[in-house]
Design a protein around this motif. Structure first.
Motif, PDB file in Angstrom:
ATOM      1  N   LEU A  41      -7.096   2.957  -8.576  1.00  0.00           N
ATOM      2  CA  LEU A  41      -5.686   3.346  -8.568  1.00  0.00           C
ATOM      3  C   LEU A  41      -4.815   2.245  -9.156  1.00  0.00           C
ATOM      4  O   LEU A  41      -3.900   2.519  -9.942  1.00  0.00           O
ATOM      5  N   ARG A  42      -5.097   1.012  -8.812  1.00  0.00           N
ATOM      6  CA  ARG A  42      -4.317  -0.106  -9.346  1.00  0.00           C
ATOM      7  C   ARG A  42      -4.444  -0.174 -10.872  1.00  0.00           C
ATOM      8  O   ARG A  42      -3.451  -0.329 -11.587  1.00  0.00           O
ATOM      9  N   ALA A  43      -5.707  -0.092 -11.352  1.00  0.00           N
ATOM     10  CA  ALA A  43      -5.925  -0.154 -12.795  1.00  0.00           C
ATOM     11  C   ALA A  43      -5.204   0.990 -13.514  1.00  0.00           C
ATOM     12  O   ALA A  43      -4.641   0.813 -14.601  1.00  0.00           O
ATOM     13  N   LEU A  44      -5.203   2.165 -12.895  1.00  0.00           N
ATOM     14  CA  LEU A  44      -4.539   3.324 -13.490  1.00  0.00           C
ATOM     15  C   LEU A  44      -3.032   3.110 -13.570  1.00  0.00           C
ATOM     16  O   LEU A  44      -2.398   3.389 -14.601  1.00  0.00           O
ATOM     17  N   LEU A  45      -2.445   2.584 -12.498  1.00  0.00           N
ATOM     18  CA  LEU A  45      -1.000   2.361 -12.466  1.00  0.00           C
ATOM     19  C   LEU A  45      -0.581   1.242 -13.407  1.00  0.00           C
ATOM     20  O   LEU A  45       0.502   1.280 -13.991  1.00  0.00           O
ATOM     21  N   VAL A  46      -1.438   0.251 -13.566  1.00  0.00           N
ATOM     22  CA  VAL A  46      -1.135  -0.838 -14.511  1.00  0.00           C
ATOM     23  C   VAL A  46      -1.209  -0.324 -15.942  1.00  0.00           C
ATOM     24  O   VAL A  46      -0.338  -0.618 -16.784  1.00  0.00           O
ATOM     25  N   SER A  47      -2.241   0.448 -16.249  1.00  0.00           N
ATOM     26  CA  SER A  47      -2.427   0.945 -17.613  1.00  0.00           C
ATOM     27  C   SER A  47      -1.312   1.896 -18.042  1.00  0.00           C
ATOM     28  O   SER A  47      -0.996   2.006 -19.224  1.00  0.00           O
ATOM     29  N   THR A  48      -0.698   2.565 -17.075  1.00  0.00           N
ATOM     30  CA  THR A  48       0.387   3.494 -17.399  1.00  0.00           C
ATOM     31  C   THR A  48       1.758   2.846 -17.296  1.00  0.00           C
ATOM     32  O   THR A  48       2.775   3.502 -17.515  1.00  0.00           O
ATOM     33  N   GLY A  49       1.791   1.553 -16.947  1.00  0.00           N
ATOM     34  CA  GLY A  49       3.055   0.841 -16.904  1.00  0.00           C
ATOM     35  C   GLY A  49       3.823   0.968 -15.601  1.00  0.00           C
ATOM     36  O   GLY A  49       4.944   0.454 -15.481  1.00  0.00           O
ATOM     37  N   VAL A  50       3.260   1.638 -14.620  1.00  0.00           N
ATOM     38  CA  VAL A  50       3.943   1.791 -13.334  1.00  0.00           C
ATOM     39  C   VAL A  50       3.967   0.459 -12.584  1.00  0.00           C
ATOM     40  O   VAL A  50       4.957   0.110 -11.946  1.00  0.00           O
ATOM     41  N   LEU A  51       2.862  -0.286 -12.666  1.00  0.00           N
ATOM     42  CA  LEU A  51       2.782  -1.619 -12.065  1.00  0.00           C
ATOM     43  C   LEU A  51       2.631  -2.663 -13.168  1.00  0.00           C
ATOM     44  O   LEU A  51       2.017  -2.398 -14.208  1.00  0.00           O
ATOM     45  N   GLU A  52       3.181  -3.844 -12.919  1.00  0.00           N
ATOM     46  CA  GLU A  52       3.028  -4.935 -13.877  1.00  0.00           C
ATOM     47  C   GLU A  52       1.599  -5.468 -13.844  1.00  0.00           C
ATOM     48  O   GLU A  52       0.951  -5.478 -12.799  1.00  0.00           O
ATOM     49  N   GLU A  53       1.117  -5.919 -14.986  1.00  0.00           N
ATOM     50  CA  GLU A  53      -0.212  -6.517 -15.048  1.00  0.00           C
ATOM     51  C   GLU A  53      -0.195  -7.873 -14.366  1.00  0.00           C
ATOM     52  O   GLU A  53       0.793  -8.616 -14.460  1.00  0.00           O
ATOM     53  N   ARG A  54      -1.257  -8.201 -13.667  1.00  0.00           N
ATOM     54  CA  ARG A  54      -1.370  -9.489 -13.001  1.00  0.00           C
ATOM     55  C   ARG A  54      -2.792 -10.007 -13.133  1.00  0.00           C
ATOM     56  O   ARG A  54      -3.698  -9.280 -13.562  1.00  0.00           O
ATOM     57  N   ASP A  55      -2.986 -11.278 -12.768  1.00  0.00           N
ATOM     58  CA  ASP A  55      -4.328 -11.869 -12.799  1.00  0.00           C
ATOM     59  C   ASP A  55      -5.096 -11.315 -11.601  1.00  0.00           C
ATOM     60  O   ASP A  55      -4.979 -11.828 -10.485  1.00  0.00           O
ATOM     61  N   GLU A  56      -5.856 -10.266 -11.824  1.00  0.00           N
ATOM     62  CA  GLU A  56      -6.491  -9.548 -10.733  1.00  0.00           C
ATOM     63  C   GLU A  56      -7.550 -10.379 -10.024  1.00  0.00           C
ATOM     64  O   GLU A  56      -7.672 -10.354  -8.795  1.00  0.00           O
ATOM     65  N   HIS A  57      -8.343 -11.120 -10.797  1.00  0.00           N
ATOM     66  CA  HIS A  57      -9.378 -11.950 -10.167  1.00  0.00           C
ATOM     67  C   HIS A  57      -8.755 -13.019  -9.275  1.00  0.00           C
ATOM     68  O   HIS A  57      -9.249 -13.281  -8.166  1.00  0.00           O
ATOM     69  N   MET A  58      -7.672 -13.642  -9.722  1.00  0.00           N
ATOM     70  CA  MET A  58      -7.011 -14.653  -8.911  1.00  0.00           C
ATOM     71  C   MET A  58      -6.407 -14.040  -7.657  1.00  0.00           C
ATOM     72  O   MET A  58      -6.494 -14.615  -6.560  1.00  0.00           O
ATOM     73  N   SER A  59      -5.816 -12.879  -7.792  1.00  0.00           N
ATOM     74  CA  SER A  59      -5.209 -12.213  -6.636  1.00  0.00           C
ATOM     75  C   SER A  59      -6.273 -11.838  -5.614  1.00  0.00           C
ATOM     76  O   SER A  59      -6.082 -12.023  -4.403  1.00  0.00           O
ATOM     77  N   ARG A  60      -7.405 -11.327  -6.090  1.00  0.00           N
ATOM     78  CA  ARG A  60      -8.486 -10.963  -5.168  1.00  0.00           C
ATOM     79  C   ARG A  60      -9.074 -12.206  -4.502  1.00  0.00           C
ATOM     80  O   ARG A  60      -9.466 -12.168  -3.330  1.00  0.00           O
ATOM     81  N   LEU A  61      -9.139 -13.305  -5.244  1.00  0.00           N
ATOM     82  CA  LEU A  61      -9.654 -14.547  -4.671  1.00  0.00           C
ATOM     83  C   LEU A  61      -8.737 -15.034  -3.555  1.00  0.00           C
ATOM     84  O   LEU A  61      -9.216 -15.446  -2.490  1.00  0.00           O
ATOM     85  N   ARG A  62      -7.437 -14.991  -3.782  1.00  0.00           N
ATOM     86  CA  ARG A  62      -6.494 -15.403  -2.737  1.00  0.00           C
ATOM     87  C   ARG A  62      -6.654 -14.534  -1.488  1.00  0.00           C
ATOM     88  O   ARG A  62      -6.669 -15.046  -0.362  1.00  0.00           O
ATOM     89  N   ASN A  63      -6.747 -13.234  -1.691  1.00  0.00           N
ATOM     90  CA  ASN A  63      -6.903 -12.327  -0.560  1.00  0.00           C
ATOM     91  C   ASN A  63      -8.212 -12.590   0.178  1.00  0.00           C
ATOM     92  O   ASN A  63      -8.265 -12.569   1.415  1.00  0.00           O
ATOM     93  N   PHE A  64      -9.277 -12.826  -0.584  1.00  0.00           N
ATOM     94  CA  PHE A  64     -10.573 -13.123   0.030  1.00  0.00           C
ATOM     95  C   PHE A  64     -10.477 -14.371   0.905  1.00  0.00           C
ATOM     96  O   PHE A  64     -10.962 -14.381   2.049  1.00  0.00           O
ATOM     97  N   CYS A  65      -9.874 -15.423   0.371  1.00  0.00           N
ATOM     98  CA  CYS A  65      -9.768 -16.683   1.118  1.00  0.00           C
ATOM     99  C   CYS A  65      -8.973 -16.491   2.408  1.00  0.00           C
ATOM    100  O   CYS A  65      -9.361 -17.006   3.471  1.00  0.00           O
ATOM    101  N   GLN A  66      -7.866 -15.761   2.339  1.00  0.00           N
ATOM    102  CA  GLN A  66      -7.054 -15.535   3.536  1.00  0.00           C
ATOM    103  C   GLN A  66      -7.843 -14.793   4.602  1.00  0.00           C
ATOM    104  O   GLN A  66      -7.819 -15.163   5.790  1.00  0.00           O
ATOM    105  N   GLU A  67      -8.550 -13.741   4.198  1.00  0.00           N
ATOM    106  CA  GLU A  67      -9.304 -12.946   5.161  1.00  0.00           C
ATOM    107  C   GLU A  67     -10.506 -13.719   5.694  1.00  0.00           C
ATOM    108  O   GLU A  67     -10.819 -13.660   6.897  1.00  0.00           O
ATOM    109  N   TYR A  68     -11.182 -14.459   4.829  1.00  0.00           N
ATOM    110  CA  TYR A  68     -12.395 -15.180   5.214  1.00  0.00           C
ATOM    111  C   TYR A  68     -12.051 -16.327   6.171  1.00  0.00           C
ATOM    112  O   TYR A  68     -12.755 -16.560   7.157  1.00  0.00           O
TER     113      TYR A  68
END
Length: 246
Positions: A41-68
C-alpha cells in the motif's frame, strides 16, 4: 472486479485508515507493522504521488531499532542498547544519494542483534556492565562475528578501564595467502597480550603454526596441555605428531 480488490489486505487497510483518520500518512502506516500489505500500500501511494517518497530502508531500520530495544526489560541495558542503536548504528550509517541499501539495512540490524545478545548474557548472569570481566569479553570474542559493540562500550567508558578488547578477529586475519603476513600475525599472537584474549590467541597459533582445523581444536581439553617443556624435551619431540591435519 472491485469486490475482489476489496478483499485484499491493502485495500481493506486503506479503507480502514480513511474511515478512522480521513487520510493516510507514512507515520500511520508505520503503526501497522511490517506486513506485506502495508509495504504494498505504501509503495502504491508513493508511486501515485499521494505520499512523498522517503528512504524506506532507513525508516524501517529506525522502526526496527525502536521495537527491538523496547523488548529489553532491564532499564540500564535498554538505555545502553538504545544509545548504541540510535546514535552509532542508525546515526552513523553512511547513506548515498539513493538512500540506505538493503545490505546496509541488514548489516545494521545484525549489529543491533549482536549487541543485545551480549547484553542478554550479562543479564542472565545478573551482571551490570560495570561488572563485566575480561573472561566475559574473551568468551564473547571467541563466538561473535563482530566486535563493534564491545569496542563502542569501551570507547564510551561503559566497561572497566582495565578490560582489553582485540582489534580484529583471528578468522578475518588468517584469511591471507601472504607468508610474511602469516608469520607477522603468528608473532603478534605469541608475544602481544593486546592481540586478543588468551583463548583466542591459542586458537590462532594452533591454526597458523600447525594448520589444525577448528573441529579438532574444540575437542582439546586441559589434559592435552603440557605446562612446561625442558629444552631436552623440545629436541627429542617427534614434530611429525604436530603436522598439519589434512
Amino acid at each position: 472486479m472491485l469486490a475482489n480488490w476489496g478483499r485484499t489486505e491493502s485495500l481493506t487497510l486503506l479503507a480502514k485508515m480513511l474511515e478512522q483518520h480521513n487520510g493516510v500518512t507514512h507515520e500511520l502506516l508505520d503503526e501497522q507493522g511490517s506486513r506485506t500489505g502495508v509495504h504494498y500500500l505504501r509503495a502504491l501511494l508513493v508511486s501515485t504521488g499521494v505520499l512523498e517518497e522517503r528512504d524506506e530502508h532507513m525508516s524501517r531500520l529506525r522502526n526496527f531499532c525502536q521495537e527491538y530495544v523496547a523488548e529489553v526489560e532491564d532499564v540500564e541495558m535498554r538505555h545502553v542498547l538504545s544509545r548504541y542503536a540510535q546514535w552509532h548504528i542508525v546515526g552513523g550509517r553512511r547513506v548515498g544519494s539513493s538512500g540506505l541499501t538493503s545490505n546496509q539495512d541488514y548489516s545494521a540490524r545484525q549489529s543491533v542483534r549482536a549487541a543485545r545478545r551480549f547484553l542478554d548474557r550479562l543479564i542472565l548472569r545478573g551482571q551490570h556492565l560495570g561488572e563485566c570481566t575480561q573472561r566475559d569479553i574473551d568468551r564473547w570474542v571467541l563466538g561473535a562475528k563482530t566486535l563493534t559493540f564491545v569496542h563502542w562500550l569501551k570507547d564510551q567508558r561503559l566497561l572497566a578501564a582495565e578490560l582489553e578488547v582485540p582489534e580484529r578477529h583471528i578468522d578475518a586475519a588468517v584469511a591471507t595467502n601472504d607468508p610474511e603476513n602469516h608469520w607477522t600475525l603468528a608473532r603478534r599472537l605469541l608475544h602481544d597480550s593486546k592481540s586478543g584474549g588468551v583463548e583466542e590467541r591459542v586458537v590462532g597459533c594452533l591454526v597458523l603454526l600447525y594448520g589444525q582445523p577448528l573441529t579438532r581444536i574444540v575437542q582439546l581439553t586441559r589434559d592435552d596441555l603440557i605446562e612446561k617443556w625442558s629444552p631436552a624435551e623440545w629436541c627429542t619431540t617427534d614434530l611429525s605428531e604436530c603436522a598439519p591435519a589434512t
